[in-house]
Design a protein around this motif. Sequence first.
Motif, mmCIF file in Angstrom:
data_model
loop_
_atom_site.group_PDB
_atom_site.id
_atom_site.type_symbol
_atom_site.label_atom_id
_atom_site.label_comp_id
_atom_site.label_asym_id
_atom_site.label_seq_id
_atom_site.Cartn_x
_atom_site.Cartn_y
_atom_site.Cartn_z
ATOM 1 N N VAL A 248 -0.487 37.494 -16.313
ATOM 2 C CA VAL A 248 -0.476 36.223 -15.575
ATOM 3 C C VAL A 248 -1.897 35.774 -15.281
ATOM 4 C CG1 VAL A 248 0.285 35.099 -13.453
ATOM 5 C CG2 VAL A 248 1.773 36.768 -14.590
ATOM 6 N N LEU A 249 -2.743 36.712 -14.870
ATOM 7 C CA LEU A 249 -4.131 36.368 -14.597
ATOM 8 C C LEU A 249 -4.839 35.921 -15.863
ATOM 9 C CD1 LEU A 249 -6.445 36.297 -12.546
ATOM 10 C CD2 LEU A 249 -6.898 38.701 -13.073
ATOM 11 N N PHE A 250 -4.524 36.564 -16.986
ATOM 12 C CA PHE A 250 -5.142 36.165 -18.252
ATOM 13 C C PHE A 250 -4.738 34.738 -18.627
ATOM 14 C CE2 PHE A 250 -4.981 35.897 -22.901
ATOM 15 C CZ PHE A 250 -6.296 36.194 -23.205
ATOM 16 N N LEU A 251 -3.448 34.386 -18.453
ATOM 17 C CA LEU A 251 -2.994 33.027 -18.764
ATOM 18 C C LEU A 251 -3.648 32.003 -17.850
ATOM 19 C CD1 LEU A 251 0.803 33.694 -19.435
ATOM 20 C CD2 LEU A 251 -0.989 33.243 -21.117
ATOM 21 N N LEU A 252 -3.809 32.354 -16.591
ATOM 22 C CA LEU A 252 -4.455 31.429 -15.659
ATOM 23 C C LEU A 252 -5.906 31.179 -16.059
ATOM 24 C CD1 LEU A 252 -3.071 32.677 -12.210
ATOM 25 C CD2 LEU A 252 -2.455 30.583 -13.437
ATOM 26 N N CYS A 253 -6.592 32.223 -16.491
ATOM 27 C CA CYS A 253 -7.980 32.045 -16.929
ATOM 28 C C CYS A 253 -8.050 31.173 -18.181
ATOM 29 C CB CYS A 253 -8.610 33.412 -17.198
ATOM 30 S SG CYS A 253 -8.835 34.434 -15.719
ATOM 31 N N ALA A 254 -7.086 31.359 -19.126
ATOM 32 C CA ALA A 254 -7.070 30.530 -20.324
ATOM 33 C C ALA A 254 -6.791 29.077 -19.988
ATOM 34 C CB ALA A 254 -6.028 31.063 -21.308
ATOM 35 N N ALA A 255 -5.820 28.826 -19.063
ATOM 36 C CA ALA A 255 -5.519 27.453 -18.660
ATOM 37 C C ALA A 255 -6.705 26.797 -17.977
ATOM 38 C CB ALA A 255 -4.297 27.449 -17.723
ATOM 39 N N LEU A 256 -7.435 27.566 -17.188
ATOM 40 C CA LEU A 256 -8.613 27.025 -16.530
ATOM 41 C C LEU A 256 -9.682 26.644 -17.549
ATOM 42 C CD1 LEU A 256 -10.198 26.446 -13.945
ATOM 43 C CD2 LEU A 256 -10.912 28.844 -13.931
ATOM 44 N N ALA A 257 -9.858 27.461 -18.583
ATOM 45 C CA ALA A 257 -10.856 27.146 -19.607
ATOM 46 C C ALA A 257 -10.477 25.877 -20.369
ATOM 47 C CB ALA A 257 -10.994 28.328 -20.570
ATOM 48 N N ILE A 258 -9.173 25.722 -20.706
ATOM 49 C CA ILE A 258 -8.731 24.513 -21.416
ATOM 50 C C ILE A 258 -8.911 23.279 -20.539
ATOM 51 C CG2 ILE A 258 -6.716 23.382 -22.425
ATOM 52 C CD1 ILE A 258 -5.741 26.157 -23.266
ATOM 53 N N SER A 259 -8.580 23.398 -19.267
ATOM 54 C CA SER A 259 -8.732 22.268 -18.347
ATOM 55 C C SER A 259 -10.190 21.835 -18.243
ATOM 56 C CB SER A 259 -8.189 22.645 -16.965
ATOM 57 O OG SER A 259 -6.824 22.996 -17.056
ATOM 58 N N LEU A 260 -11.093 22.793 -18.169
ATOM 59 C CA LEU A 260 -12.507 22.444 -18.081
ATOM 60 C C LEU A 260 -12.986 21.756 -19.356
ATOM 61 C CD1 LEU A 260 -13.940 25.673 -16.397
ATOM 62 C CD2 LEU A 260 -13.557 23.440 -15.345
ATOM 63 N N THR A 261 -12.455 22.165 -20.505
ATOM 64 C CA THR A 261 -12.832 21.522 -21.770
ATOM 65 C C THR A 261 -12.360 20.080 -21.806
ATOM 66 O OG1 THR A 261 -12.690 23.678 -22.872
ATOM 67 C CG2 THR A 261 -12.681 21.713 -24.264
ATOM 68 N N ILE A 262 -11.115 19.826 -21.386
ATOM 69 C CA ILE A 262 -10.569 18.463 -21.372
ATOM 70 C C ILE A 262 -11.353 17.586 -20.409
ATOM 71 C CG2 ILE A 262 -8.530 17.096 -20.797
ATOM 72 C CD1 ILE A 262 -6.832 19.425 -21.794
ATOM 73 N N ILE A 263 -11.670 18.111 -19.249
ATOM 74 C CA ILE A 263 -12.427 17.334 -18.260
ATOM 75 C C ILE A 263 -13.801 16.970 -18.802
ATOM 76 C CG2 ILE A 263 -13.533 17.476 -15.997
ATOM 77 C CD1 ILE A 263 -11.145 19.156 -15.078
ATOM 78 N N ALA A 264 -14.440 17.898 -19.494
ATOM 79 C CA ALA A 264 -15.747 17.609 -20.073
ATOM 80 C C ALA A 264 -15.658 16.515 -21.148
ATOM 81 C CB ALA A 264 -16.344 18.881 -20.666
ATOM 82 N N PHE A 265 -14.575 16.540 -21.975
ATOM 83 C CA PHE A 265 -14.396 15.511 -23.007
ATOM 84 C C PHE A 265 -14.152 14.140 -22.377
ATOM 85 C CE2 PHE A 265 -11.482 13.090 -25.764
ATOM 86 C CZ PHE A 265 -12.298 12.935 -26.877
ATOM 87 N N LEU A 266 -13.338 14.074 -21.329
ATOM 88 C CA LEU A 266 -13.080 12.797 -20.657
ATOM 89 C C LEU A 266 -14.346 12.248 -20.022
ATOM 90 C CD1 LEU A 266 -9.617 13.567 -18.995
ATOM 91 C CD2 LEU A 266 -10.062 12.157 -21.016
ATOM 92 N N ILE A 267 -15.124 13.099 -19.435
ATOM 93 C CA ILE A 267 -16.376 12.631 -18.824
ATOM 94 C C ILE A 267 -17.304 12.057 -19.892
ATOM 95 C CG2 ILE A 267 -18.466 13.430 -17.652
ATOM 96 C CD1 ILE A 267 -16.716 15.389 -16.107
ATOM 97 N N TYR A 268 -17.348 12.706 -21.052
ATOM 98 C CA TYR A 268 -18.199 12.212 -22.147
ATOM 99 C C TYR A 268 -17.719 10.853 -22.653
ATOM 100 C CZ TYR A 268 -20.176 11.828 -26.834
ATOM 101 O OH TYR A 268 -20.794 11.380 -27.959
ATOM 102 N N THR A 269 -16.383 10.690 -22.810
ATOM 103 C CA THR A 269 -15.827 9.415 -23.294
ATOM 104 C C THR A 269 -16.096 8.293 -22.303
ATOM 105 O OG1 THR A 269 -14.101 10.656 -24.427
ATOM 106 C CG2 THR A 269 -13.733 8.297 -24.106
ATOM 107 N N ILE A 270 -15.854 8.537 -21.036
ATOM 108 C CA ILE A 270 -16.079 7.504 -20.014
ATOM 109 C C ILE A 270 -17.550 7.141 -19.946
ATOM 110 C CG2 ILE A 270 -15.951 7.038 -17.542
ATOM 111 C CD1 ILE A 270 -13.457 8.823 -17.465
#
Length: 339
Positions: A248-270
Motif C-alpha cells: 500500500v505504501l509503495f502504491l501511494l508513493c507511485a501515485a504521488l510521483a505520477i501526480s507530481l509529474t502531471i502537475i509539472a506538465f500543467l504548470i508548463y502548459t499554462i
Amino acid sequence: MLIICYLLLMLRVGRCTDSLIFETKTVGVGDDVTLTCTRQASEPKTRLFWIRLVSGDLPELLGGTFSFDYDGVNKTPRITAKQEPGAFVLHISQTKLSDTGVYYCVKVKELDMTFLNGTFLRIKEPDVTAVVQVPPSDSVHPGDPVTLQCSVLSDSEKKTCPGDHSVFWFRAGSDESHPSLIYTHGNSGDECEKSPEAHSPQKCVYNFSKNISSSNAGTYYCAVASCGEILFGNGTKIEVNMLQSNPVLFLLCAALAISLTIIAFLIYTIKKKTCGCCNAAVVLETNASIPRGDQQSQQRDEDSLAYSAPSFITRKTGKAERRNVKTAEETVYSGVRAL
C-alpha cells in the motif's frame, strides 16, 4: 596479617597500629588497579613504600617516595608507583593471576616503620569467556518472525561462585537513552553442551524469537550475569524494511510521483500560453506608441506595396466608353488636318 605483624615486632623494625586500613579488592584478569596511600607533606624526614606479600615468596618492594613533593617515579613494565596531590599511588595495569597477594603502604621515619594501609588483591579469571551474537541472515519486514541467537562460552572448572549464570535480552531503540529489559531465560542447563575434550569451554546457546513490527527496530543485546558480573554481547541491529514490505505504501508513493509529474506538465502548459498572450500584448503596446505621422507613412508604404503587384483582371468595355474614345480620336484627327 597478624603473623606478619608479630614477625615484624620480633625484629623490632615495624609495628601495626589500630588505625591500619585493610580492604579486599577482587578484579578480573586484564583489569587495571590503582591503590592509594595518604601522604603528609608536613613530615620532611618521612619516606613511603609499597610492599607486596605473595604466599610462598619473600616480600617485594614495588616503589618508594618522600613525604614532601617529589617528581620521582618507580616504574616496571606493568607497575607504577608515583606521587599525586596528597597521596602515594600504586598502579597495576593488565593484572595477571600472579598479582594476587597483600599490598601494604609503609611509612618509615628514621628507625620507625608504620603500616598505613593494606589491601588484599584477588585476581580471578571469569568463568564466562565470550558472548557471541548471531544476526539474522535475511532482511526483516513488519510481521516477520525473527530469531536471535546468543552463544555463551564458559569454563565451569574456573567458576568461583555457586549457581548457574543467567541470560537476559535488552533492546536499545533510537529514541531510548538506556537499553530496556525485554526477556529473561530460565534454567541455563537445558541449553548447554559440554565438549568431550578435556579443559575445553562449555557452550550454551540461547534463542530469542519475536514477531518484529516497525516499533521493534533497534539493537538487541544478550547479557550474561555470573558471579556478580555482567558481560554483554556485541549486539544485533534490527532494521525494518518498510518500503518493500508494505504494498500500500509503495502504491501511494507511485501515485504521488505520477501526480507530481502531471502537475509539472500543467504548470508548463499554462506558463507557455501565458507567455503567448504576453507577446501579443507587447505588439499592441508597441503599435500604440508609434506617432500618427509614422503610422500614415507606414500605411502608404504598405499601400504602395499592394499597388505594385501586377493585376491580371480583364474588364469588358461598355458602349459609352467606346463612344468617348471615338469622339476623342475624331477631335485629334481634325486638329491635325487644321495644321
